[in-house]
Design an enzyme around this catalytic site. Structure first.
Site, PDB file in Angstrom:
ATOM      1  CG  ASP A  74      36.204  51.922  51.329  1.00 42.11           C
ATOM      2  OD1 ASP A  74      35.402  52.513  50.583  1.00 42.11           O
ATOM      3  OD2 ASP A  74      36.788  50.864  50.988  1.00 42.11           O
ATOM      4  CD  GLU A 139      35.402  51.306  45.070  1.00 47.94           C
ATOM      5  OE1 GLU A 139      35.369  51.042  43.858  1.00 47.94           O
ATOM      6  OE2 GLU A 139      36.411  51.812  45.615  1.00 47.94           O
TER       7      GLU A 139
END
Ligand code: ZN
Length: 382
Positions: A74, A139
């Site tokens: 991400d 994250e």
């Protein structure tokens, strides 16, 4: 199977996986790893009030030891598109650098590790130990449906890890100048001080919450919280905001609020720090409420096998000796260190989260070599 880290990183950048979206990034990685003989598990985690997130656990081999690489696919949003020189999700190479959101943090490093594994497996056809990847799509945001749950999921399957490298962009100025062996903890404090509202002409009938807040904050800032130690900088408190919101000039405020952030070293836990805060605030006097939000505890993997291996691999490829540091924000290593020794090493972080995020193609090639050298050192030179 030859695998170009720049091409793979570019392909990942073209999947605009701004948390919590995946947009095909994890499936692309899984397909690539399956081509290298990995058994891939795409696991979705969700809980009430959060968006579902894709995670990947991939493992090749079943025998110990298990060398793990952890990372995330991400990315943070691109921000102002007009400020970018290129499409942030185009994956273009321009003047010797791969541009795009995630180039440095950290699709680039994920691609480098996969390319390094491909080369390693090509050179060691009889490899029969284990290499694994823990990749999350959560994250950059809350990290609720990410690495923490994936580790738990893996442990329940009986997976164990002998060491882990996290591919965060730890290099400061030059690739190889810094490895992270721990991180400071982070805690937010939300302080609300209550006094008695009144007329500024009659202070004896009031209790100024602004004055009380100033006293309390001064008490927190009066002395250094600690002096740091060999591995960590001093614990640091920064006031983020002070809010009273009083639109008048002649009313003594009855309530005042402040928010602060503390980055703390391994001399503290969030609990001991909370006690320290309350003791200081009580001593300053006044009615208050303190809410604490912990983003992560501090941790340290003392210099040893993982940092030695990375230091040697980095030296072989770049000639540099990395600084073993604990600076910077939190990372998923804060979850992993409960399972195995962990160190973080990746690209130069100077453009991460910024407009025109990029990674020099030469750095992507060198990082692939470094990860490859680490695999060699670990599996063949022990
Ligand atoms: Zn990152």
């Amino acid at each position: 199977m030859a695998l170009d880290p720049v091409e793979l990183a570019a392909a990942l950048i073209r999947r605009p996986s701004v948390t919590p979206k995946d947009e095909g990034a994890i499936p692309l990685l899984a397909k690539t790893l399956e081509g290298l003989g990995f058994a891939c598990h795409i696991v979705e985690f969700t809980e009430e009030g959060t968006a579902p997130i894709l995670n990947l656990y991939a493992r090749r081999g079943s025998k110990a030891p298990n060398f793990c690489f952890a990372g995330h696919t991400d990315v943070v949003p691109p921000g102002d598109l007009k400020s970018w020189s290129v499409d942030p999700f185009g994956g273009e190479v321009l003047e010797g650098a791969l541009y795009g959101r995630g180039a440095s943090d950290m699709k680039g490093a994920v691609a480098c590790f996969v390319a390094a594994v491909a080369r390693f497996l090509d050179a060691h056809r009889d490899f029969d130990h284990s290499i694994s990847l823990l990749i999350t799509g959560d994250e950059e945001a809350a990290a609720i449906n990410g690495t923490k749950k994936l580790l738990d999921w893996a442990a329940k399957r009986g997976e164990s890890f002998d060491l882990c490298i996290v591919g965060e962009p730890t290099s400061a100025k030059k690739l190889g100048d810094m490895v992270k062996i721990g991180r400071r903890g982070s805690l937010n404090g939300f302080l609300t001080v209550t006094g008695i509202q009144g007329h500024t002409a009659n202070p004896h009938l009031a209790d100024n919450a602004a004055h009380r807040l100033l006293k309390m904050l001064s008490a927190l800032l009066a002395e250094p919280i600690d002096r740091g130690n060999e591995r960590f900088p001093p614990t640091d408190l920064q006031i983020s905001t002070i809010d009273i919101g009083n639109p008048t000039t002649n009313v003594i405020p009855g309530e005042a609020r402040a928010v602060f952030n503390i980055r703390f070293n391994d001399q503290w836990t969030s609990k001991t720090l909370e006690s320290w805060l309350k003791q200081k605030l009580d001593a300053a006097g006044g009615r208050y409420k303190l809410a604490i939000q912990v983003s992560g505890e501090s941790f340290l993997t003392p210099p040893g096998q993982v940092s030695d291996m990375l230091t040697r691999a980095i030296g072989q490829v770049t000639g540099l000796t990395p600084d073993l540091s604990t600076t910077g924000g939190t990372s998923d290593a804060r979850f992993i260190h409960h399972y195995c020794p962990v160190a973080e090493f990746g690209l130069v972080g100077q453009t991460m989260h910024k407009v025109d995020e990029r990674a020099p193609v030469a750095d992507l090639a060198a990082l692939t070599e470094i990860y490859g050298a680490a695999l060699e050192l670990y599996f063949t030179k022990r």
